[in-house]
Design an enzyme around this catalytic site. Structure first.
Site, PDB file in Angstrom:
ATOM      1  NE  ARG A  44      -3.615  -1.897   2.579  1.00 54.23           N
ATOM      2  CZ  ARG A  44      -4.062  -2.651   3.705  1.00 54.23           C
ATOM      3  NH1 ARG A  44      -3.659  -2.522   4.887  1.00 54.23           N
ATOM      4  NH2 ARG A  44      -5.155  -3.552   3.761  1.00 54.23           N
ATOM      5  CE  LYS A 145       6.085 -16.783  13.552  1.00 49.96           C
ATOM      6  NZ  LYS A 145       6.874 -15.663  13.373  1.00 49.96           N
ATOM      7  CG  HIS A 175      12.615 -18.303  10.050  1.00 52.43           C
ATOM      8  ND1 HIS A 175      11.867 -17.651  10.882  1.00 52.43           N
ATOM      9  CD2 HIS A 175      13.992 -17.965  10.681  1.00 52.43           C
ATOM     10  CE1 HIS A 175      12.509 -17.168  11.673  1.00 52.43           C
ATOM     11  NE2 HIS A 175      13.643 -17.344  11.867  1.00 52.43           N
ATOM     12  CE  LYS A 179      16.471 -19.944  13.147  1.00 58.84           C
ATOM     13  NZ  LYS A 179      17.288 -18.587  13.094  1.00 58.84           N
ATOM     14  CD  GLU A 213      14.179 -12.574  18.770  1.00 56.16           C
ATOM     15  OE1 GLU A 213      14.602 -12.143  17.778  1.00 56.16           O
ATOM     16  OE2 GLU A 213      13.042 -12.826  19.223  1.00 56.16           O
ATOM     17  CG  ASP A 232       6.570 -13.407  16.861  1.00 58.41           C
ATOM     18  OD1 ASP A 232       6.540 -13.436  15.703  1.00 58.41           O
ATOM     19  OD2 ASP A 232       7.602 -12.815  17.284  1.00 58.41           O
ATOM     20  CG  HIS A 237       9.809 -19.947  15.280  1.00 59.23           C
ATOM     21  ND1 HIS A 237       9.549 -20.361  13.879  1.00 59.23           N
ATOM     22  CD2 HIS A 237       9.830 -18.719  15.172  1.00 59.23           C
ATOM     23  CE1 HIS A 237       9.430 -19.088  12.949  1.00 59.23           C
ATOM     24  NE2 HIS A 237       9.778 -18.187  14.063  1.00 59.23           N
ATOM     25  CE  LYS A 338      10.130 -10.225  19.442  1.00 58.19           C
ATOM     26  NZ  LYS A 338      10.977 -10.761  18.553  1.00 58.19           N
TER      27      LYS A 338
HETATM   28  C1  BG6 Z   1      10.430 -14.582  13.574  1.00 58.91           C
HETATM   29  C2  BG6 Z   1       9.497 -13.748  14.751  1.00 58.91           C
HETATM   30  O1  BG6 Z   1       9.644 -15.507  13.214  1.00 58.91           O
HETATM   31  O2  BG6 Z   1      11.442 -15.100  14.173  1.00 58.91           O
HETATM   32  C3  BG6 Z   1      10.555 -12.542  15.283  1.00 58.91           C
HETATM   33  O3  BG6 Z   1       8.501 -13.162  14.218  1.00 58.91           O
HETATM   34  C4  BG6 Z   1      11.739 -13.150  15.971  1.00 58.91           C
HETATM   35  O4  BG6 Z   1       9.750 -12.113  16.338  1.00 58.91           O
HETATM   36  C5  BG6 Z   1      12.267 -14.117  14.931  1.00 58.91           C
HETATM   37  O5  BG6 Z   1      12.671 -12.210  16.304  1.00 58.91           O
HETATM   38  C6  BG6 Z   1      13.711 -14.900  15.331  1.00 58.91           C
HETATM   39  O6  BG6 Z   1      14.284 -15.576  14.423  1.00 58.91           O
HETATM   40  P1  BG6 Z   1      15.719 -15.971  14.376  1.00 58.91           P
HETATM   41  O7  BG6 Z   1      16.100 -16.726  13.121  1.00 58.91           O
HETATM   42  O8  BG6 Z   1      16.324 -14.397  14.241  1.00 58.91           O
HETATM   43  O9  BG6 Z   1      16.028 -16.591  15.652  1.00 58.91           O
END
Ligand code: BG6
Length: 499
Positions: A44, A145, A175, A179, A213, A232, A237, A338
């Protein structure tokens, strides 16, 4: 099939800039894309090709390492990128999309759609692609996701996706599965004979899975407010990591057998009662604090696009039980957050202690054997066991037996997104999430969301940014044990190592 046009919905967003374009750029540098490929970012935001390329180019410099950028013909890559301003929610705008695709690719055929938008658009986009006949049989669609907000919306999303595309055209991406270190859990378990006999309730006491993180939500307030840590990180994950640790050996490593075993794990997750949710699920939100170096970190409620009274969780810790023959009685403790002290993802398998304690152990050492699988950083695996300290007396100390990736000739290679996008282009779905897995996972997590929603008095604990989350999360772990906070050095055996 190599797509000759890649359409990224959410093309001007954070994910596209941070992860997708660098991943595509790496694929281009490895000659893995169609020789005539074109990337069309749509969104957008009002942008022209020039300014879009500039912003993507800045992202490549920022998010790819210097060596990677040098390997890539960056200018050539950027010249293949185009931008179309459209509203993906409006059916009439798909005429613009069709025209742009025909003009750029010459026909409307092998298209790879990437849904990197807020999930609120996940239902409208496939429906609009269907109505505009842009869901060609040769096209594929990757969906980011979180897949839905809850079980009901995930089911609806799956139905809409399947009304426009065949299941083999749909790639639900997580993702973490791209890895190298996550894939290596399978190699570790199923390419070695020595661990599997111990891999069950008779020898394993508990499992910890941590993915934390040391950054906040950055510019993703808008997205994160509607998601929170459960949607999230945990529902996808973390539960995926749990599945790889807990699954039965598949008959073969193929899309059918491997994914069947993942779904079986999700179906064995013991449903949580309301009482268990209030006791065994702890949520938190970071509050402002000062880091060691004196820098002030904003609290979550002070972040951009976040409500001043937001109740979104940025930390979640919980106990998961698996009701099956192998794992009955073994708790799996999972947590994510976080603004923690560091960025680390790791799995710790705690083995049962010896039945009888013959020796004294040196101060501060855990007495149980541990297997640490470090997903990132300092990737590797360490088995910790006790040995006699030299000298008189008989004192034992825990020592590490370590594997680090340099033993395999370097760091885990490849970027998770590049690997998965390449798999999708090759029609290889094994590392993507099947619809029944998404729904089985939601089936387990839905009651938590519902319980929080219906009980506004469930605490959301504040924790100062830069700490390991609310101390209330310690109470989840039974038997006077505690979370193992990861050390920077993978081979460190001290309980309280410096980060
Ligand atoms: C993402 C989340 O899927 O994965 C993020 O939306 C997160 O919030 C991230 O920071 C972490 O992925 P990675 O590969 O950096 O550990």
């Amino acid at each position: 099939m190599k797509s000759n046009i890649i359409v990224i919905f959410g093309g001007s967003g954070d994910l596209a800039k941070r992860k997708l374009m660098p991943a595509l750029c790496l694929l281009h540098s490895g000659n893995k894309l169609d020789k005539d490929f074109i990337i069309l970012g749509v969104g957008r935001t009002k942008l022209d090709n020039e300014s879009y390329r500039r912003s993507i180019g800045d992202g490549l410099s920022k998010y790819l390492s210097v060596n990677e950028v040098c390997n890539v013909n960056k200018e050539n890559f950027l010249s293949r990128i185009h931008y179309l301003k459209m509203d993906p929610a409006k059916e009439q705008d798909y005429t613009l999309l069709k025209e742009a695709i025909s003009a750029l690719a010459g026909n409307v055929g092998k298209i790879l759609y990437y849904l990197a938008t807020p999930p609120s658009l996940y239902e409208q986009i496939p429906a609009n692609l269907l109505k505009s006949a842009l869901n060609t049989p040769e096209s594929r669609i990757i969906v980011e996701k979180p897949f839905g907000y809850n079980l009901q919306s995930a089911g609806k999303m799956n139905d809409i996706l399947r009304s426009a595309f065949a299941e083999k055209q749909i790639f639900r991406i997580d993702h973490f599965l791209g890895k190298e270190t996550v894939q290596n859990i399978l190699a570790f378990r199923f390419a070695n004979g020595i661990f599997e006999p111990l891999w069950n309730r008779n020898y394993i006491d508990r499992v910890e899975i941590t993915a934390v993180e040391n950054m906040g939500i950055e510019d993703r307030g808008g997205f994160y407010e509607g998601a929170g840590a459960l949607r999230d990180m945990v529902q996808n994950h973390l539960i995926q990591l749990l599945a790889l640790v807990a699954m039965e050996p598949p008959v073969a490593f193929n899309e059918q057998e491997f994914r069947n075993e993942v779904v079986k794990v999700y179906r064995s997750l013991r449903p949580l009662t309301d009482e268990e949710i209030s006791k065994n699920v702890v949520r938190g939100q970071y509050i402002a604090s000062h880091r060691k170096d004196g820098i002030k970190i904003n609290g979550y409620r002070e972040e951009k696009s976040v409500a001043a009274d937001s109740y979104t969780e940025t930390f979640l810790a919980m106990k998961v039980n698996i009701s099956n023959w192998r794992w009955e009685g073994v708790p799996f403790y999972i947590r994510t957050g976080k603004q923690m002290p560091t960025k680390v993802s790791e799995i710790i398998i705690h083995f049962r202690p010896t039945p009888h304690k013959l020796f004294n152990s040196s101060e501060g050492c855990p007495e149980q054997n541990q297997l640490v699988i470090r997903i990132q950083p300092n990737e590797g695996a360490v088995l910790k066991f006790d040995m006699k300290v030299p000298g008189s007396g008989f004192e034992v100390k825990q020592v590490p037996m370590a594997f680090t990736y340099d033993k395999l000739g370097g760091l885990p290679s490849g970027d998770a997104y590049s690997k998965l996008i390449e798999d999708c282009m090759n029609g290889e779905p094994v590392l993507f999430t099947r619809s029944d897995a998404v729904e089985a996972s939601w089936n387990y997590f839905d009651p938590i969301l519902r319980y929080w929603q219906e009980n506004s008095d469930i605490p959301l604990y504040g924790y100062p940014a830069g700490t390991w989350g609310p101390p209330e999360s310690d109470a989840i772990i039974e038997g006077g044990k505690c979370w193992t906070n990861p050390c920077k050095n993978l081979t460190d055996t001290d309980l309280y190592c410096e980060l």
